[in-house]
Design a protein around this motif. Sequence first.
Motif, PDB file in Angstrom:
ATOM      1  N   ALA A  42      -3.480 -24.959  26.801  1.00 45.82           N
ATOM      2  CA  ALA A  42      -4.391 -25.674  25.899  1.00 45.82           C
ATOM      3  C   ALA A  42      -3.615 -26.508  24.886  1.00 45.82           C
ATOM      4  N   MET A  43      -2.502 -25.956  24.374  1.00 51.19           N
ATOM      5  CA  MET A  43      -1.708 -26.695  23.395  1.00 51.19           C
ATOM      6  C   MET A  43      -1.054 -27.916  24.043  1.00 51.19           C
ATOM      7  N   GLU A  44      -0.587 -27.759  25.261  1.00 49.18           N
ATOM      8  CA  GLU A  44       0.008 -28.896  25.963  1.00 49.18           C
ATOM      9  C   GLU A  44      -1.031 -30.008  26.158  1.00 49.18           C
ATOM     10  N   VAL A  89      -4.204 -26.027  14.709  1.00 48.79           N
ATOM     11  CA  VAL A  89      -4.099 -25.371  16.006  1.00 48.79           C
ATOM     12  C   VAL A  89      -2.679 -24.829  16.133  1.00 48.79           C
ATOM     13  N   LEU A  90      -2.576 -23.528  16.381  1.00 45.84           N
ATOM     14  CA  LEU A  90      -1.282 -22.848  16.518  1.00 45.84           C
ATOM     15  C   LEU A  90      -1.131 -22.334  17.941  1.00 45.84           C
ATOM     16  N   CYS A  91       0.101 -22.291  18.423  1.00 44.24           N
ATOM     17  CA  CYS A  91       0.381 -21.730  19.741  1.00 44.24           C
ATOM     18  C   CYS A  91       1.347 -20.552  19.567  1.00 44.24           C
ATOM     19  N   GLN A 147      -3.049 -35.296  24.655  1.00 38.26           N
ATOM     20  CA  GLN A 147      -4.238 -36.066  24.283  1.00 38.26           C
ATOM     21  C   GLN A 147      -4.104 -36.738  22.924  1.00 38.26           C
ATOM     22  N   TRP A 148      -3.589 -36.021  21.922  1.00 39.80           N
ATOM     23  CA  TRP A 148      -3.604 -36.539  20.553  1.00 39.80           C
ATOM     24  C   TRP A 148      -2.284 -37.132  20.086  1.00 39.80           C
ATOM     25  N   MET A 149      -1.173 -36.680  20.677  1.00 39.72           N
ATOM     26  CA  MET A 149       0.127 -37.186  20.229  1.00 39.72           C
ATOM     27  C   MET A 149       0.831 -38.008  21.311  1.00 39.72           C
ATOM     28  N   ASP A 150       0.240 -38.020  22.509  1.00 38.73           N
ATOM     29  CA  ASP A 150       0.816 -38.726  23.656  1.00 38.73           C
ATOM     30  C   ASP A 150       2.250 -38.272  23.929  1.00 38.73           C
ATOM     31  N   GLU A 151       2.474 -36.963  23.759  1.00 38.31           N
ATOM     32  CA  GLU A 151       3.783 -36.375  24.004  1.00 38.31           C
ATOM     33  C   GLU A 151       3.636 -35.237  25.002  1.00 38.31           C
ATOM     34  N   PRO A 152       4.595 -35.127  25.932  1.00 40.07           N
ATOM     35  CA  PRO A 152       4.490 -34.089  26.968  1.00 40.07           C
ATOM     36  C   PRO A 152       4.834 -32.701  26.425  1.00 40.07           C
ATOM     37  N   GLY A 153       4.350 -31.694  27.119  1.00 38.12           N
ATOM     38  CA  GLY A 153       4.684 -30.311  26.806  1.00 38.12           C
ATOM     39  C   GLY A 153       3.905 -29.779  25.621  1.00 38.12           C
ATOM     40  N   PRO A 154       3.926 -28.460  25.475  1.00 39.84           N
ATOM     41  CA  PRO A 154       3.233 -27.847  24.332  1.00 39.84           C
ATOM     42  C   PRO A 154       4.044 -28.029  23.051  1.00 39.84           C
ATOM     43  N   LYS A 161       8.851 -18.007  20.837  1.00 38.67           N
ATOM     44  CA  LYS A 161      10.148 -18.533  21.290  1.00 38.67           C
ATOM     45  C   LYS A 161      10.952 -19.081  20.113  1.00 38.67           C
ATOM     46  N   GLN A 162      10.280 -19.789  19.229  1.00 37.13           N
ATOM     47  CA  GLN A 162      10.964 -20.341  18.061  1.00 37.13           C
ATOM     48  C   GLN A 162      11.428 -19.232  17.127  1.00 37.13           C
ATOM     49  N   ALA A 163      10.639 -18.174  17.014  1.00 36.00           N
ATOM     50  CA  ALA A 163      11.009 -17.049  16.152  1.00 36.00           C
ATOM     51  C   ALA A 163      12.285 -16.389  16.653  1.00 36.00           C
ATOM     52  N   VAL A 164      12.389 -16.202  17.956  1.00 33.91           N
ATOM     53  CA  VAL A 164      13.595 -15.610  18.536  1.00 33.91           C
ATOM     54  C   VAL A 164      14.800 -16.489  18.215  1.00 33.91           C
TER      55      VAL A 164
END
Length: 157
Positions: free
Chosen positions: A46-48, A91-93, A53-60, A99-102
Motif C-alpha cells: 500500500a505504501m509503495e 501514512v506510516l509503514c 501515485q503521489w510522489m511519482d517515485e518507485p518503491g515504498p 528496517k530503518q530502526a535496525v
Amino acid sequence: MSIDINNESGIEADEASIVALARFALGEMGIHPLAELSILLVDVGAMEQLHIQWMDEPGPTDVLSFPMDELRPARAEDDNEPTPGLLGDIVLCPEVAEKQAVAAGHSTADELAVLTTHGILHLLGYDHAEPEEHEEMFGLQNDLLKAWAETRGGAAR
C-alpha cells in the motif's frame, strides 16, 4: 485534539503511544486543540502504491504526509490565535520503519516516533529540500523528540 489512528499494516504497533506523541508534538507547535489529524499505518504494498501515485517515485517509503487545511504553528511574532481545522493525514509503514530502526540501532517504536514527528512537521509546512530548511526541520524534529522523551522519563535518542 482529535487524532484518529488506523493500523492496516498487519504489524503490531503501539498506537496509543503514536497518538500521545502526535498530541504532544501538535501541542508544542501551538496547533489549536480542536484540530484533527488522521494517522494510517499500512503495509509495504500500500505504501509503495501511494508513493508512486503521489510522489511519482518507485518503491515504498517510510512516511507520507497529506496536508488539508494548511494549519500552521503558532509563533510568538504572530498576533493571530491558532484556528481549528483538519490538519491532514500521515501514512506510516511499520515494515520500512523496522528496517530503518535496525540500521539506526534503535527500536521500531523509536523509529515510528521519528516518522510521526517528521510527518507532522510536513503537515505544518516544514520541508527539507534546501540545506537551511533541512537544518530547521530536523533541528525542530530532534527538539520535539527530546522533549517527548523527557516527559516520559527517558533519554533522547
